[in-house]
Design a protein around this motif. Structure first.
Motif, PDB file in Angstrom:
ATOM      1  N   ASP A 149       0.840  -1.199   0.000  1.00 40.70           N
ATOM      2  CA  ASP A 149       0.000   0.000   0.000  1.00 40.70           C
ATOM      3  C   ASP A 149       0.873   1.247   0.000  1.00 40.70           C
ATOM      4  OD1 ASP A 149      -2.638  -0.829  -0.025  1.00 40.70           O
ATOM      5  OD2 ASP A 149      -2.609  -1.302   2.104  1.00 40.70           O
ATOM      6  N   LEU A 190      -5.461   8.587  -3.018  1.00 43.89           N
ATOM      7  CA  LEU A 190      -6.386   7.555  -2.559  1.00 43.89           C
ATOM      8  C   LEU A 190      -7.763   8.173  -2.325  1.00 43.89           C
ATOM      9  CD1 LEU A 190      -4.021   5.907   0.091  1.00 43.89           C
ATOM     10  CD2 LEU A 190      -4.310   5.248  -2.302  1.00 43.89           C
ATOM     11  N   ASP A 202      -9.150   3.939  -0.112  1.00 40.16           N
ATOM     12  CA  ASP A 202      -9.385   2.986  -1.201  1.00 40.16           C
ATOM     13  C   ASP A 202     -10.101   1.740  -0.697  1.00 40.16           C
ATOM     14  OD1 ASP A 202      -8.398   4.614  -3.154  1.00 40.16           O
ATOM     15  OD2 ASP A 202      -6.614   3.436  -3.595  1.00 40.16           O
ATOM     16  N   ASP A 203     -11.129   1.953   0.115  1.00 36.71           N
ATOM     17  CA  ASP A 203     -12.013   0.889   0.617  1.00 36.71           C
ATOM     18  C   ASP A 203     -11.335  -0.072   1.584  1.00 36.71           C
ATOM     19  OD1 ASP A 203     -14.293   1.771  -0.752  1.00 36.71           O
ATOM     20  OD2 ASP A 203     -13.677   0.735  -2.580  1.00 36.71           O
TER      21      ASP A 203
END
Length: 271
Positions: A86, A108, A147-148
């Motif tokens: 990430d 993001l 981003d969820d």
């Protein structure tokens, strides 16, 4: 371990445990990935089912959890692979910042799951804002996603006189500071303390962490023109967040020589 029916070693799971088989499988696969047993990719669902003597449904649930945790990536027609790391959200210290803005500046998408938005008294929090213990406060609790994927568990308290206009706001896709600014109030300063803590099991689950994982614990008093109007406690995943600090020469110190590094990036292994 013993030889499985198709050659690879069979792995035993504890079927007498109260922990579901899929969760045991996810934990064991994560450990094996950490040890580098699979390289960049995992065996297919059928092979994993043979190795662990479990159904494909159990395998799929374990892989789903690893995908949610960001450990692997999957796609139609290809085997699960280790996920790309990430991007880390780097936040300079010493400035009043919005986590929402910091996430979006990294490219993001920041969304939130609103867990609590209510008015209530809190005899512990109110004095931290310089208020009587019985003073009504607006309490907002959100699970912040980048981003969820879970990034932070954020709890904020505001004096009701400040926060009541925000009770009808949909905080799923907006910043608290932006909404305060719409009412004519800006966070202009304050104090913040960051330390490492081990969150509770419920907080582990909310943040999608494998226990025990340490996280950043951020406690902030936000002020507007010197008046405390916000007390906040945020738990942030360490693998997705970093603090950066620009170092200035102290008394009697000199600038670093050419090629020196004037900026310190703090990336602790806690959250």
């Amino acid at each position: 371990m013993s030889e499985g029916p198709s050659g690879p070693p069979a792995v035993r799971l504890d079927r007498s445990s109260s922990t579901p088989l899929w969760r045991q499988l996810a934990h064991d696969l994560r450990s094996r990935l950490d040890r580098g047993e699979f390289g960049r990719g995992l065996p297919g669902e059928f092979e994993l089912g043979l190795q662990y003597s479990v159904s494909r449904h159990t395998v799929r649930e374990a892989l789903r959890q690893l995908r949610v945790d960001g450990v692997i990536s999957t796609g139609r027609g290809r085997r699960p692979r280790l996920a790309a790391p990430d991007p880390v959200i780097a936040q300079p210290t010493g400035v009043a910042y919005s986590l929402f803005s910091s996430v979006e500046a990294r490219g993001l998408v920041q969304t939130s799951v609103v867990r609590v938005l209510t008015v209530r008294a809190d005899g512990v929090i109110a004095p931290r804002l310089g208020l009587e213990e019985s003073t009504p406060l607006v309490h907002l609790e959100r699970l912040r996603l980048a981003d969820d994927r879970p990034l932070a568990l954020d709890r904020v308290w505001l004096p009701a006189s400040v926060g009541e206009p925000l009770l009808d706001v949909d905080f799923r896709r907006t910043s608290l500071y932006e909404e305060l600014a719409r009412t004519g109030i800006a966070i202009t300063g304050g104090q913040e303390t960051v330390r490492a803590v081990i969150p509770s099991r419920a907080e582990h689950d909310a943040l999608g962490l494998q226990p025990p994982s340490a996280v950043f614990s951020v406690q902030r008093t936000g002020t507007s023109s010197g008046v405390p109007i916000e007390w906040r406690h945020t738990l942030i995943r360490a693998d997705r967040f970093a603090l950066t600090s620009t170092l200035n020469p102290g008394p009697g110190a000199t600038e670093p020589p050419s090629g020196g590094i004037p900026v310190s990036t703090l990336t602790p292994s806690f959250g």
